[in-house]
Design a protein around this motif. Structure first.
Motif, mmCIF file in Angstrom:
data_model
loop_
_atom_site.group_PDB
_atom_site.id
_atom_site.type_symbol
_atom_site.label_atom_id
_atom_site.label_comp_id
_atom_site.label_asym_id
_atom_site.label_seq_id
_atom_site.Cartn_x
_atom_site.Cartn_y
_atom_site.Cartn_z
ATOM 1 N N HIS A 120 -25.977 26.404 16.777
ATOM 2 C CA HIS A 120 -25.605 25.091 15.990
ATOM 3 C C HIS A 120 -26.225 24.921 14.537
ATOM 4 C CE1 HIS A 120 -23.550 22.430 19.300
ATOM 5 N NE2 HIS A 120 -23.508 23.722 19.762
ATOM 6 N N TYR A 121 -27.422 25.661 14.347
ATOM 7 C CA TYR A 121 -28.188 25.625 13.151
ATOM 8 C C TYR A 121 -28.570 23.927 12.503
ATOM 9 C CZ TYR A 121 -26.924 30.553 12.850
ATOM 10 O OH TYR A 121 -26.792 31.729 12.803
ATOM 11 N N SER A 122 -28.954 23.429 14.004
ATOM 12 C CA SER A 122 -29.351 22.027 13.718
ATOM 13 C C SER A 122 -30.554 21.654 14.919
ATOM 14 C CB SER A 122 -28.120 21.166 13.943
ATOM 15 O OG SER A 122 -28.480 19.666 13.774
ATOM 16 N N ASP A 123 -30.953 20.608 14.812
ATOM 17 C CA ASP A 123 -31.895 19.992 15.833
ATOM 18 C C ASP A 123 -31.003 19.397 16.865
ATOM 19 O OD1 ASP A 123 -34.084 21.189 14.699
ATOM 20 O OD2 ASP A 123 -34.407 19.279 13.595
ATOM 21 N N TRP A 137 -36.157 22.560 7.905
ATOM 22 C CA TRP A 137 -35.571 23.255 6.877
ATOM 23 C C TRP A 137 -35.127 22.357 5.671
ATOM 24 C CZ3 TRP A 137 -31.247 26.720 9.660
ATOM 25 C CH2 TRP A 137 -31.717 27.724 10.542
ATOM 26 N N GLU A 138 -35.807 21.035 5.772
ATOM 27 C CA GLU A 138 -35.261 19.984 4.793
ATOM 28 C C GLU A 138 -36.082 20.252 3.746
ATOM 29 O OE1 GLU A 138 -33.280 17.832 4.505
ATOM 30 O OE2 GLU A 138 -32.545 17.168 6.546
ATOM 31 N N GLY A 139 -35.514 20.318 2.353
ATOM 32 C CA GLY A 139 -36.321 20.424 1.164
ATOM 33 C C GLY A 139 -36.202 22.000 0.726
ATOM 34 N N LYS A 147 -32.909 32.638 4.166
ATOM 35 C CA LYS A 147 -34.006 33.555 4.907
ATOM 36 C C LYS A 147 -34.081 32.656 6.283
ATOM 37 C CE LYS A 147 -38.670 35.199 4.545
ATOM 38 N NZ LYS A 147 -39.117 34.738 5.943
ATOM 39 N N ASP A 148 -34.218 31.401 6.255
ATOM 40 C CA ASP A 148 -34.480 30.451 7.503
ATOM 41 C C ASP A 148 -33.169 30.927 8.442
ATOM 42 O OD1 ASP A 148 -36.508 29.010 6.324
ATOM 43 O OD2 ASP A 148 -35.096 27.455 5.616
ATOM 44 N N PRO A 183 -26.298 19.490 2.757
ATOM 45 C CA PRO A 183 -25.057 19.763 2.004
ATOM 46 C C PRO A 183 -24.660 21.275 1.409
ATOM 47 C CG PRO A 183 -26.874 18.992 0.450
ATOM 48 C CD PRO A 183 -27.325 19.154 1.956
ATOM 49 N N GLU A 184 -25.624 22.226 1.690
ATOM 50 C CA GLU A 184 -25.377 23.547 0.814
ATOM 51 C C GLU A 184 -24.439 24.400 1.412
ATOM 52 O OE1 GLU A 184 -29.819 22.203 0.224
ATOM 53 O OE2 GLU A 184 -28.243 22.222 1.972
#
Length: 352
Positions: A120-123, A137-139, A147-148, A183-184
């Motif tokens: 999901h690439y989320s928490d 990963w924020e900021g 890379k993350d 948003p990226e």
């Protein structure tokens, strides 16, 4: 010498004719259906928490039984598991971190099941309404986000490999019509979204080259939605192997009966195959638990549509949280009753 010359000439003519035929594409058959059986699956990300809270599962005869065995006895041969980066401990919207996902994958494989992993690439939940990046990963600048994605994907895949699990399919993102990692990674910036997808793809293939990578959208009956998204994916060089579809008649406008949209699902899958040359799979499906006969009929119809797609490119059908009984989850689309037993809907996976 004359006979040898004639023979040699004949061979050369045969080879020349064969080359002309092959290069023209007239008689080159496309690969047939895969030898592996049709995937009949269950996404069971809630199971570990259900068991931890004391929920008991019962077979058709009312005997307490391991959920994996009940699923298997109803034709299920594939398990789909979601993974979140740093999830909470909430019983419904948490858990499913790397270690828990690996533990469930090991259990699934020991039960003789095939495995699909869903990043999901989320928490927490990522779906059409939300694609929030992990807090850790924020900021991060975009190069670091790339890379993350690679490092996290590689880490989970490596942990699965170390545990002896080889997922057959792996999703990069969950229901991503608007993109992922906002948003990226929004579809407002397709070049960046494609790069994020490809980092996930590359990490998966680096650990398990045989895994088929899935990109997944909702509204599987909505052809325009799929054409627009996958045209952009193609134009921006996104890499993938399988087109995954969700199909929930319950969530469509007006909650229509599946008979009004099932043909559109079939047409869309065939269009995806013909347009992009990929395999297709219904990776999420579900119907109302209070209408088990209707859900049974819908599941039979969906399986028939997937099996009937062109060139044998339909891989399977996966029910989302069939065991996630409403009495525990408050979710209305499980295939489990208040008595802890599977409903008639689950018998649809026994249909040949």
């Amino acid at each position: 010498m004359k006979n040898k010359k004639v023979t040699r000439t004949g061979i050369l003519i045969f080879l020349w004719l064969f080359w002309i035929t092959v290069s023209s594409g007239c008689s080159v058959a496309e690969p047939g259906p895969k030898s592996k059986e049709f995937a009949k699956g269950a996404d069971i990300g809630w199971l570990q928490q259900m068991e931890a809270t004391g929920y008991k599962f019962y077979d058709d005869k009312g005997q307490e039984q391991d959920c994996f065995q009940i699923l298997k006895d109803h034709g299920i041969n594939t398990i789909r598991l979601r993974t979140w980066v740093n999830p909470s401990n909430d019983p419904v919207s948490g858990h499913n971190g790397k270690d828990e996902t690996v533990a469930m994958a090991v259990r699934a494989q020991k039960s003789g099941m095939r495995v699909m992993i869903n990043f999901h690439y989320s928490d927490t939940w990522a779906d059409p309404g939300k694609q929030k990046k992990p807090a850790a990963w924020e900021g991060h600048a975009f190069p670091q986000l790339l890379k993350d994605v690679y490092d996290y994907t590689y880490e989970v895949m490596s942990a699965l490999k170390k545990a002896g699990v080889t997922p057959e399919w792996v999703q990069v993102g969950n229901e991503t019509p608007g993109g992922m990692i906002y948003p990226e990674g929004s579809v407002a910036n397709w070049p960046q979204l494609a790069q994020l997808i490809n980092k996930g793809y590359d990490a998966i293939k680096a650990v398990n080259p045989s895994a088929k990578v899935i990109l997944h959208l909702d509204q599987g009956n909505n052809n325009q939605r799929f054409r627009t998204w996958f045209d952009n994916a193609t134009a921006n060089g996104a890499k993938y192997d399988v087109i995954g579809l969700s199909y929930y008649p319950y969530w469509l406008p007006g909650n229509p009966d599946f008979k009004l949209s099932i043909d559109d699902l079939g047409k869309n899958m065939n269009d995806m195959i013909n347009r992009y040359g990929k395999e297709v799979m219904v990776v999420e499906v579900g119907g109302e638990d209070t209408k088990p006969q209707n859900t049974y009929d819908m599941l039979v119809a969906v399986q028939q549509k997937v099996k009937a797609v062109t060139r044998g490119k339909g891989l399977g059908v996966i029910y989302w949280e069939p065991q996630g009984a409403r009495s525990w989850s408050k979710y209305p689309l499980s295939a489990w009753g208040d008595d802890g037993k599977p409903t008639k809907a689950m018998d649809a996976f026994l249909v040949k």
